[in-house]
Design an enzyme around this catalytic site. Structure first.
Site, PDB file in Angstrom:
ATOM      1  N   LYS A 159     -40.064  15.272  19.582  1.00 46.95           N
ATOM      2  CA  LYS A 159     -38.737  15.136  20.181  1.00 46.95           C
ATOM      3  C   LYS A 159     -37.852  16.280  19.689  1.00 46.95           C
ATOM      4  CE  LYS A 159     -36.800  11.081  20.869  1.00 46.95           C
ATOM      5  NZ  LYS A 159     -36.742  10.842  22.327  1.00 46.95           N
TER       6      LYS A 159
HETATM    7  N1  PMP Z   1     -40.268  10.081  26.983  1.00 44.19           N
HETATM    8  C1  PMP Z   1     -39.203  10.802  26.576  1.00 44.19           C
HETATM    9  C2  PMP Z   1     -39.054  12.206  27.061  1.00 44.19           C
HETATM   10  C3  PMP Z   1     -38.265  10.223  25.708  1.00 44.19           C
HETATM   11  O1  PMP Z   1     -37.204  10.932  25.304  1.00 44.19           O
HETATM   12  C4  PMP Z   1     -38.440   8.884  25.290  1.00 44.19           C
HETATM   13  C5  PMP Z   1     -37.431   8.251  24.381  1.00 44.19           C
HETATM   14  N2  PMP Z   1     -37.710   8.533  23.036  1.00 44.19           N
HETATM   15  C6  PMP Z   1     -39.557   8.181  25.734  1.00 44.19           C
HETATM   16  C7  PMP Z   1     -40.454   8.822  26.589  1.00 44.19           C
HETATM   17  C8  PMP Z   1     -39.817   6.786  25.290  1.00 44.19           C
HETATM   18  O2  PMP Z   1     -40.238   6.777  23.940  1.00 44.19           O
HETATM   19  P1  PMP Z   1     -39.943   5.552  22.982  1.00 44.19           P
HETATM   20  O3  PMP Z   1     -40.553   4.364  23.610  1.00 44.19           O
HETATM   21  O4  PMP Z   1     -40.620   5.917  21.705  1.00 44.19           O
HETATM   22  O5  PMP Z   1     -38.476   5.416  22.855  1.00 44.19           O
END
Ligand code: PMP
Length: 306
Positions: A159
């Site tokens: 991220k």
């Molecule tokens: N894809 C992206 C690009 C994201 O930013 C997120 C949010 N973190 C997710 C998927 C979902 O991930 P998570 O379930 O870990 O929040």
């Protein structure tokens, strides 16, 4: 508007919300050299506040920093402790937690050597990311003209703040065109995910999701939902999904910490199934809310009580 809380944790100290500022020459502001997380805390059945899959999020954060080569003096353990402290100091019973590690002041060239690493954890109250209406009845999405960042230029599984310019453009385009959210293809033309959510499609009782190699983030909600579905006896297949596959799905939903489990009721102007959230989507959505609220003992190990 972000709903202000009292404090933000900055480099080891709780600082009043309005004083949590940085210099305009912070490296991260210019070049997107930072990594972040999005975590939710829920008020549980017995009244306590619990942070959902807290360790997993902080481990992903530290791993994102390592992947992008950003030195960080804090361990995942230190950060979970700091987040609990921040939630408690802000007297939040439920809310969103945003940790961010970025290069601050010290260097203005692309080489960040010499810039200090800053770490903050903010927490505030945040309701349904894609709206209460969307959670209940499903949202309308369209395939974006922007392709998801690829393994060739960035690290889709980390991220990194800079990479989110891509997601922001896809999200803005979707809203401008009258949709709630974007679906992003990768550069090979297969589905990757939403702008900030993972994608699931249901064909009869088979559940399909793009593999992380397709550029999807290894979502923690994605992992949770896969485990819940598996424990309910469903087959979950990680495979490449083409654009045309979208139009044959009986059900579709997004998963994410902010978005939770959000049904998709329309894709590119075509209703998904009956145009209403389907039975598997609704079951997963209910299960997910039960799990994060501590209503199912079997999954209480995912809760970190404040
Ligand atoms: N894809 C992206 C690009 C994201 O930013 C997120 C949010 N973190 C997710 C998927 C979902 O991930 P998570 O379930 O870990 O929040």
């Amino acid at each position: 508007m972000v709903q202000a809380a009292k404090y933000i944790w900055m480099d080891g100290e709780l600082v009043p919300w309005d004083e949590a500022t940085v210099h305009v020459l912070s490296h991260g502001l210019h070049y997107g050299t930072g990594v972040f997380e999005g975590i939710r805390a829920y008020e549980t059945e017995d009244g306590g506040t619990a942070i959902f899959r807290h360790d997993d999020h902080m481990i992903r954060l530290v791993n994102s920093a390592r992947a992008y080569g950003i030195p960080c003096e804090w361990s995942a353990d230190d950060l979970t402790k700091a987040a609990r402290e921040t939630i408690a100091a802000n007297e939040l019973r439920a809310g969103y937690i945003r940790p961010l590690i970025f290069y601050g002041l010290g260097s203005m060239g692309l080489n960040p050597a010499g810039a200090e690493t800053r770490t903050i954890i903010a927490t505030w109250f945040w309701g349904a990311y894609l709206g209460e209406e969307g959670l209940a009845n499903g949202i309308r999405v369209a395939v974006s003209s922007w392709r998801r960042i690829s393994h060739e230029g960035l690290i889709p599984n980390a991220k990194g703040t800079g990479g989110y310019l891509n997601s922001v453009m896809a999200k803005q385009e979707a809203i401008r065109n009258g949709y709630d959210e974007a679906l992003m293809l990768n550069t090979a033309g297969y589905l990757a995910e939403g702008s900030g959510e993972n994608l699931f499609l249901v064909y009869e009782d088979r559940v399909v999701t793009p593999p992380t190699i397709a550029g999807a983030l290894q979502g923690i909600t994605r992992d949770t939902v896969m485990k819940l579905l598996h424990d309910e006896g469903h087959d979950i297949v990680e495979r490449n999904i083409s654009r045309s596959d979208l139009y044959y799905a009986d059900e579709a939903f997004f998963t994410g910490t902010a978005a939770e489990v959000t049904p998709i009721r329309e894709i590119d102007g075509r209703p998904v199934g009956s145009g209403k959230p389907g039975p598997i989507t609704k079951r997963v959505q209910d299960l997910y809310m039960d799990v994060v609220s501590g209503r199912i003992d079997r999954y209480r190990h995912w809760l970190d009580f404040v």
